[in-house]
Write a protein that holds these residues in place. Structure first.
Motif, short mmCIF file in Angstrom:
data_model
loop_
_atom_site.label_atom_id
_atom_site.label_comp_id
_atom_site.label_asym_id
_atom_site.label_seq_id
_atom_site.Cartn_x
_atom_site.Cartn_y
_atom_site.Cartn_z
N ASP A 1 14.27 -31.50 -13.94
CA ASP A 1 13.03 -32.10 -14.40
C ASP A 1 13.00 -32.00 -15.93
OD1 ASP A 1 10.31 -32.58 -15.12
OD2 ASP A 1 9.71 -32.07 -13.05
N ARG A 2 12.85 -33.13 -16.59
CA ARG A 2 12.88 -33.12 -18.06
C ARG A 2 11.71 -32.33 -18.66
NH1 ARG A 2 16.18 -37.17 -20.22
NH2 ARG A 2 16.85 -38.71 -18.70
N ARG A 3 10.60 -32.22 -17.91
CA ARG A 3 9.42 -31.57 -18.48
C ARG A 3 9.59 -30.07 -18.65
NH1 ARG A 3 5.37 -33.83 -14.10
NH2 ARG A 3 7.09 -32.88 -12.97
N ASN A 4 10.33 -29.44 -17.72
CA ASN A 4 10.47 -27.97 -17.81
C ASN A 4 11.91 -27.50 -17.68
OD1 ASN A 4 10.97 -28.45 -15.15
ND2 ASN A 4 8.99 -27.70 -14.43
N GLY A 5 12.85 -28.43 -17.53
CA GLY A 5 14.27 -28.06 -17.42
C GLY A 5 14.65 -27.44 -16.09
N LYS A 6 13.75 -27.48 -15.11
CA LYS A 6 14.02 -26.84 -13.82
C LYS A 6 14.83 -27.77 -12.91
CE LYS A 6 11.00 -23.06 -13.10
NZ LYS A 6 9.82 -23.19 -13.99
N PRO A 7 15.94 -27.26 -12.36
CA PRO A 7 16.71 -28.05 -11.40
C PRO A 7 15.86 -28.33 -10.16
CG PRO A 7 17.98 -26.18 -12.17
CD PRO A 7 16.59 -25.97 -12.67
N ILE A 8 16.01 -29.52 -9.57
CA ILE A 8 15.22 -29.84 -8.39
C ILE A 8 15.93 -29.40 -7.12
CG2 ILE A 8 14.06 -31.79 -9.52
CD1 ILE A 8 15.92 -33.59 -7.65
N HIS A 9 17.15 -28.89 -7.26
CA HIS A 9 17.95 -28.51 -6.08
C HIS A 9 19.13 -27.70 -6.63
CE1 HIS A 9 20.68 -29.15 -2.57
NE2 HIS A 9 19.56 -29.38 -1.90
N TYR B 1 34.42 -36.12 -3.35
CA TYR B 1 34.83 -35.31 -4.49
C TYR B 1 34.04 -35.68 -5.77
CZ TYR B 1 38.59 -33.84 -7.88
OH TYR B 1 39.33 -33.30 -8.89
N PHE B 2 33.83 -36.96 -6.02
CA PHE B 2 33.24 -37.39 -7.28
C PHE B 2 31.71 -37.35 -7.24
CE2 PHE B 2 37.36 -39.44 -6.61
CZ PHE B 2 38.06 -38.79 -7.60
N SER B 3 31.08 -37.43 -8.43
CA SER B 3 29.64 -37.15 -8.53
C SER B 3 28.72 -38.19 -7.89
CB SER B 3 29.23 -37.01 -10.00
OG SER B 3 30.16 -36.27 -10.73
N GLY B 4 29.08 -39.47 -7.97
CA GLY B 4 28.15 -40.57 -7.68
C GLY B 4 27.39 -40.43 -6.38
N THR B 5 28.12 -40.23 -5.28
CA THR B 5 27.43 -40.18 -3.99
C THR B 5 26.61 -38.89 -3.85
OG1 THR B 5 29.43 -39.29 -2.94
CG2 THR B 5 29.10 -41.67 -2.83
N LYS B 6 26.95 -37.89 -4.62
CA LYS B 6 26.17 -36.64 -4.59
C LYS B 6 24.81 -36.86 -5.27
CE LYS B 6 29.95 -33.30 -4.67
NZ LYS B 6 31.33 -33.65 -4.96
N ILE B 7 24.83 -37.61 -6.37
CA ILE B 7 23.56 -37.92 -7.05
C ILE B 7 22.67 -38.69 -6.08
CG2 ILE B 7 22.49 -39.10 -9.01
CD1 ILE B 7 25.23 -38.96 -10.43
N ALA B 8 23.25 -39.70 -5.43
CA ALA B 8 22.49 -40.52 -4.49
C ALA B 8 21.92 -39.65 -3.37
CB ALA B 8 23.38 -41.63 -3.93
N TRP B 9 22.72 -38.71 -2.90
CA TRP B 9 22.25 -37.83 -1.83
C TRP B 9 21.00 -37.06 -2.28
CZ3 TRP B 9 20.97 -32.85 -0.76
CH2 TRP B 9 20.86 -32.51 0.60
N LEU B 10 21.04 -36.52 -3.50
CA LEU B 10 19.88 -35.75 -3.99
C LEU B 10 18.65 -36.66 -4.11
CD1 LEU B 10 21.56 -33.51 -6.73
CD2 LEU B 10 20.53 -32.72 -4.59
N ASP C 1 17.95 -39.21 -2.41
CA ASP C 1 17.46 -39.59 -1.09
C ASP C 1 16.94 -38.41 -0.27
OD1 ASP C 1 17.90 -42.29 -1.36
OD2 ASP C 1 19.99 -42.15 -0.69
N ASN C 2 17.33 -37.20 -0.62
CA ASN C 2 17.02 -36.08 0.25
C ASN C 2 16.09 -35.02 -0.32
OD1 ASN C 2 18.72 -36.27 2.92
ND2 ASN C 2 19.99 -37.07 1.26
N VAL C 3 15.85 -35.05 -1.63
CA VAL C 3 14.90 -34.10 -2.19
C VAL C 3 13.55 -34.81 -2.31
CG1 VAL C 3 14.32 -32.65 -4.18
CG2 VAL C 3 16.71 -32.91 -3.47
N ASP C 4 12.52 -34.17 -1.78
CA ASP C 4 11.17 -34.77 -1.77
C ASP C 4 10.75 -35.25 -3.15
OD1 ASP C 4 10.45 -34.80 0.78
OD2 ASP C 4 9.15 -33.01 0.73
N GLY C 5 10.39 -36.51 -3.23
CA GLY C 5 9.84 -37.05 -4.47
C GLY C 5 10.87 -37.35 -5.55
N ALA C 6 12.14 -37.07 -5.26
CA ALA C 6 13.17 -37.20 -6.31
C ALA C 6 13.34 -38.65 -6.77
CB ALA C 6 14.50 -36.65 -5.82
#
Ligand code: ADP
Length: 500
Positions: A91-99, A136-145, A147-152
């Motif tokens: 989160d850009r506002r506080n630097g806290k990872p969402i997952h 292995y690569f980042s792209g589908t991992k970003i998409a997963w987050l 789609d799967n973290v509330d409000g992301a």
């Protein structure tokens, strides 16, 4: 020589976070390392806690500086090198990872990747990024987050979230949230970066449904990345170099000319060949990637990875329990004339490049009654050398110029016998530098290049010194016979469908 400038290298790896303080002659003056706990929420899932990475980073830097017995204000610049492909969203506002960070080894997006391949997207991805569609690569991992973290997804669309690989996350924290950037090598491993235009690729972003607003700015490897906040280490320190670990090792090994090649032997093995200004497309499913980008000019590489190198020795130690320490393997190998026809194919988690057979499994072949533990241990060491030859054959087949020497590093090349056998099997001189922490050396070089500690790449090349150079000493007939035996063992492990 040396002693007048100090460079701090931050090396955030998969299993540990390290810092090394170098002088300008590249002598390590102080270092510290903290193990990084691995989180396995489910079978095939691997995560890291970004807060843990952050805490360890501060701690190792402070300790390395203290051990070197210098003041933070005396440090010219810092460099960062990191485990590649691992994804953090914060989160850009506080630097806290969402997952938690999703680590490169994580396979949770295998199904997504399978669908993308079925959808016929692999050619596009290959052409733009030089990569294959793989979890292995980042792209589908970003998409997963997203789609799967509330409000992301909403937060991402509204510009509240930031994405980064680990370098980028650390940069954000080190600069107190002032800089959201990465470098061209880390970007080149995300599956959404066009390695030819050196920009994020809108078509790929659409394909993976990733909003551009979360992406960092992509900078050169030696660049102005902002400053480490004074309160962290006691003085402001400019961050002037960033590169992904294998690319940092390529720089640390001073592989600056087309045809120069390095191979890192740790848990796995990564071979990177400099191909200069040309992005060579592989026919053998090797990766085309950015070696480094300096002053806006991109140098490309082809990269091949072997999943199991030192890990085979770990298995002999921890699984079979036939050795007490990895270094015992050297004496056992030396005690034999040969393995007497024994081969170990270490396909414990399938075979990587250039075979790409995820379902293959390891085997020991060619056992007779005369075979014992030493034969198996030696066969494990030899397998790493044969696999390197497989990769280099594939690179040659892709049209890469024949290298004149192989520069090696990583924990396994402490083994002198391995270095000689590698030279024998490859029929190529093998060189090992004095400092084998080449990833840390590489990011220190980059930071020093930007801040004038080094005037040019030639200046860096001059500081690269082998502490050992092995010339091939095996006769051609033996080399051919041994390698033919390896290929035969491989064929048997791959079975009828994988033969060839
Ligand atoms: P990583 O960075 O992947 O954790 P390192 O570069 O620290 O790995 O190398 C550690 C690996 O090297 C281990 O897998 C270990 O089994 C292997 N290794 C260490 N020393 C030797 C040795 N003398 N001979 C063979 N293998 C070794």
């Amino acid at each position: 020589m040396g002693g007048s400038s100090y460079l701090l290298a931050i090396d955030q790896g998969t299993t540990s976070t390290r810092a090394i303080l170098f002088d300008d002659a590249c002598t390590p003056l102080g270092s510290e390392q903290i193990e990084l706990p691995q989180i396995y929420p489910r079978d095939g899932w691997v995560e890291h806690d970004p807060e843990e990475i952050w805490r360890a980073t501060g701690a190792v830097c402070r300790s390395a500086i203290e051990k070197a017995n210098i003041k933070a204000s005396e440090i010219t610049a810092a460099g960062i090198t990191n485990q590649r492909e691992t994804v953090v969203l914060w989160d850009r506002r506080n630097g806290k990872p969402i997952h938690n960070a999703i680590v490169w080894q994580d396979r949770r997006t295998a199904e997504t990747c399978r669908k993308l391949i079925e959808g016929g997207h692999e050619d596009l991805v290959r052409e733009r990024t030089g990569l294959l569609i793989d979890p292995y690569f980042s792209g589908t991992k970003i998409a997963w987050l997203l789609d799967n973290v509330d409000g992301a997804r909403e937060a991402a669309e509204s510009g509240q979230l930031a994405f980064g690989t680990v370098d980028s996350f650390l940069l954000w924290r080190l600069t107190g949230g002032r800089v959201h950037a990465t470098d061209a090598t880390n970007a080149s491993r995300t599956l959404i970066f066009n390695i030819h235009t050196q920009d994020w690729d809108d078509e790929l972003l659409d394909l993976l449904r990733i909003p551009r607003g979360i992406l960092p700015e992509v900078k050169d490897n030696a660049d102005d990345f902002g400053v480490i906040e004074a309160e962290l280490l006691g003085a402001e320190i400019p961050i002037a170099g960033i590169a992904g670990d294998q690319q940092a090792a390529t720089v640390g090994q001073a592989c600056f000319e087309p045809g120069m090649i390095k191979s890192t032997y740790g848990t796995g093995c990564f071979v990177v060949l400099n191909t200069g200004k040309t992005a060579v497309e592989s026919k053998n499913r090797l990766l085309t990637t950015v070696a480094y980008r300096l002053n806006g000019k991109t140098t490309y590489a082809i990269e091949g990875s072997i999943f199991v190198a030192g890990a085979a020795i770990q298995w002999l130690r921890d699984g079979l329990k036939v050795i007490g320490h990895a270094s015992e393997s050297e004496g056992l190998a030396r005690g034999l004339e040969s393995t007497e026809g024994v081969y170990l194919v270490p396909a414990f988690i399938g075979l990587g490049a250039p075979h790409w057979e995820p379902s293959a499994r390891a085997a020991i072949l060619g056992l007779s009654f005369g075979a014992g533990i030493p034969h198996i241990v030696r066969a494990a060491l030899e397998s790493v050398c044969y696999q390197t030859r497989d990769l280099m054959r594939a690179m040659a087949d892709d049209g890469a110029a024949a290298p004149t020497a192989l520069r090696v590093d990583g924990g396994m090349v402490a083994n002198d016998w391995v270095v000689q056998f590698l030279s024998d099997v490859l029929d190529l001189p093998v060189e090992r530098p004095a400092v084998i922490e080449t990833t840390a050396v590489g990011c220190a070089f980059l930071a020093g290049l930007k801040t004038g500690v080094y005037g040019s790449l030639e200046d860096i090349s001059e500081r690269w010194k082998p502490d050992r150079r092995c010339e091939p000493a095996m006769d051609e007939e033996t080399r051919k016979r041994l390698y033919a035996g390896w290929l035969d063992a491989l064929r048997r492990v791959r079975g009828p469908s994988g033969a060839g």
